[in-house]
Design a protein around this motif. Structure first.
Motif, PDB file in Angstrom:
ATOM      1  N   GLU A 106      13.486 -23.337 -95.067  1.00 12.41           N
ATOM      2  CA  GLU A 106      12.054 -23.674 -95.074  1.00 12.41           C
ATOM      3  C   GLU A 106      11.791 -25.022 -95.736  1.00 12.41           C
ATOM      4  OE1 GLU A 106       9.858 -22.143 -93.213  1.00 12.41           O
ATOM      5  OE2 GLU A 106      11.502 -20.829 -92.623  1.00 12.41           O
ATOM      6  N   ALA A 107      12.691 -25.460 -96.586  1.00 10.50           N
ATOM      7  CA  ALA A 107      12.519 -26.754 -97.265  1.00 10.50           C
ATOM      8  C   ALA A 107      13.077 -27.926 -96.458  1.00 10.50           C
ATOM      9  CB  ALA A 107      13.201 -26.703 -98.635  1.00 10.50           C
ATOM     10  N   MET A 108      13.683 -27.649 -95.320  1.00 10.61           N
ATOM     11  CA  MET A 108      14.287 -28.720 -94.514  1.00 10.61           C
ATOM     12  C   MET A 108      13.217 -29.576 -93.849  1.00 10.61           C
ATOM     13  SD  MET A 108      17.327 -26.696 -92.497  1.00 10.61           S
ATOM     14  CE  MET A 108      17.831 -28.132 -91.565  1.00 10.61           C
ATOM     15  N   PRO A 109      13.371 -30.885 -93.876  1.00  8.49           N
ATOM     16  CA  PRO A 109      12.399 -31.744 -93.201  1.00  8.49           C
ATOM     17  C   PRO A 109      12.702 -31.946 -91.709  1.00  8.49           C
ATOM     18  CG  PRO A 109      13.923 -33.081 -94.449  1.00  8.49           C
ATOM     19  CD  PRO A 109      14.282 -31.645 -94.725  1.00  8.49           C
ATOM     20  N   ASN A 110      13.908 -31.606 -91.275  1.00  7.73           N
ATOM     21  CA  ASN A 110      14.304 -31.822 -89.888  1.00  7.73           C
ATOM     22  C   ASN A 110      13.882 -30.611 -89.063  1.00  7.73           C
ATOM     23  OD1 ASN A 110      16.107 -31.519 -87.517  1.00  7.73           O
ATOM     24  ND2 ASN A 110      16.908 -33.488 -88.226  1.00  7.73           N
ATOM     25  N   ALA A 111      12.828 -30.761 -88.258  1.00 12.96           N
ATOM     26  CA  ALA A 111      12.246 -29.643 -87.512  1.00 12.96           C
ATOM     27  C   ALA A 111      13.224 -29.047 -86.501  1.00 12.96           C
ATOM     28  CB  ALA A 111      10.969 -30.092 -86.809  1.00 12.96           C
ATOM     29  N   ARG A 112      14.013 -29.887 -85.854  1.00 12.84           N
ATOM     30  CA  ARG A 112      14.948 -29.392 -84.836  1.00 12.84           C
ATOM     31  C   ARG A 112      15.970 -28.437 -85.454  1.00 12.84           C
ATOM     32  NH1 ARG A 112      19.895 -32.475 -82.714  1.00 12.84           N
ATOM     33  NH2 ARG A 112      20.670 -31.104 -81.108  1.00 12.84           N
ATOM     34  N   HIS A 113      16.620 -28.882 -86.508  1.00 13.63           N
ATOM     35  CA  HIS A 113      17.639 -28.048 -87.143  1.00 13.63           C
ATOM     36  C   HIS A 113      16.999 -26.879 -87.887  1.00 13.63           C
ATOM     37  CE1 HIS A 113      20.784 -30.626 -85.818  1.00 13.63           C
ATOM     38  NE2 HIS A 113      20.342 -31.666 -86.490  1.00 13.63           N
ATOM     39  N   GLN A 114      15.830 -27.086 -88.442  1.00  7.72           N
ATOM     40  CA  GLN A 114      15.123 -25.999 -89.112  1.00  7.72           C
ATOM     41  C   GLN A 114      14.820 -24.878 -88.118  1.00  7.72           C
ATOM     42  OE1 GLN A 114      10.936 -26.488 -90.227  1.00  7.72           O
ATOM     43  NE2 GLN A 114      11.511 -25.867 -92.316  1.00  7.72           N
ATOM     44  N   SER A 115      14.369 -25.230 -86.915  1.00 10.42           N
ATOM     45  CA  SER A 115      14.071 -24.221 -85.891  1.00 10.42           C
ATOM     46  C   SER A 115      15.326 -23.452 -85.504  1.00 10.42           C
ATOM     47  CB  SER A 115      13.457 -24.876 -84.656  1.00 10.42           C
ATOM     48  OG  SER A 115      12.201 -25.427 -84.972  1.00 10.42           O
ATOM     49  N   LEU A 116      16.432 -24.148 -85.351  1.00 13.72           N
ATOM     50  CA  LEU A 116      17.701 -23.503 -85.014  1.00 13.72           C
ATOM     51  C   LEU A 116      18.079 -22.480 -86.085  1.00 13.72           C
ATOM     52  CD1 LEU A 116      20.471 -23.255 -83.521  1.00 13.72           C
ATOM     53  CD2 LEU A 116      21.227 -25.176 -84.927  1.00 13.72           C
ATOM     54  N   LEU A 117      18.016 -22.890 -87.336  1.00 13.93           N
ATOM     55  CA  LEU A 117      18.413 -21.990 -88.422  1.00 13.93           C
ATOM     56  C   LEU A 117      17.433 -20.831 -88.568  1.00 13.93           C
ATOM     57  CD1 LEU A 117      19.750 -24.476 -91.133  1.00 13.93           C
ATOM     58  CD2 LEU A 117      20.917 -23.485 -89.159  1.00 13.93           C
TER      59      LEU A 117
END
Length: 163
Positions: A106-117
């Motif tokens: 949830e703290a990740m700024p990268n939306a693409r990788h955040q969505s994957l995880l």
């Protein structure tokens, strides 16, 4: 978050997920109940897909993949109680995985990788639900059989049978 930090996070997530997958492969060898073993096979197949997604993300960033050996599992007992104990351990492991990773994702700024995880974490919760239902004795985890259809008493002792 710098690219090197993002890559390190993805590699750590990959290694944790691979460890869980490898445990599921090892545990499935100790789960003789047909329905519960099929559920493990389904979960392992989903984890293989998740690991492929993560592998692509890591290698696209120039990263290397870690390897994790399949652990040696000693059944805590025979029969229903032994397999139930292993499934309880996997249920609890899925919960720990989500609790460990959700705040970091949830703290990740990268939306693409955040969505994957997030997708992978959501599926880990689905797997936890399967383990909860299996421990409760539900046999219709992946669907219901036609009336009168059976399983023949369990799974084969080997994965592939050559004829």
């Amino acid at each position: 978050m710098k690219a090197t930090e993002l890559l390190a996070l993805l590699r750590e997530f990959y290694k944790d997920k691979l460890s869980i997958r490898q445990r599921h492969v090892a545990v499935a060898k100790h789960v003789p109940d047909y329905d519960f073993n099929n559920t493990y096979q389904y979960i392992i197949a989903r984890e293989d897909m998740q690991l492929n997604w993560l592998s692509d993300a890591i290698t696209d960033m120039g990263g290397a993949l870690d390897e994790v050996a399949e652990p040696e599992i000693h059944s805590p007992g025979k029969g229903t109680e032994g397999q139930s104990q292993l499934m309880r351990e996997d249920r609890d492991g899925a919960q720990r995985f989500v609790e460990t990773w959700r705040p970091r994702v949830e703290a990740m700024p990268n939306a693409r990788h955040q969505s994957l995880l997030r997708v992978i974490l959501g599926e880990a919760l689905e797997h936890k639900r399967f383990f909860d239902q299996a421990v409760a004795g539900r046999s219709d985890l992946l669907g219901r059989r036609a009336d009168g259809a059976g399983t023949g008493g369990g799974v084969l002792p080997v994965r592939w049978v050559e004829r």
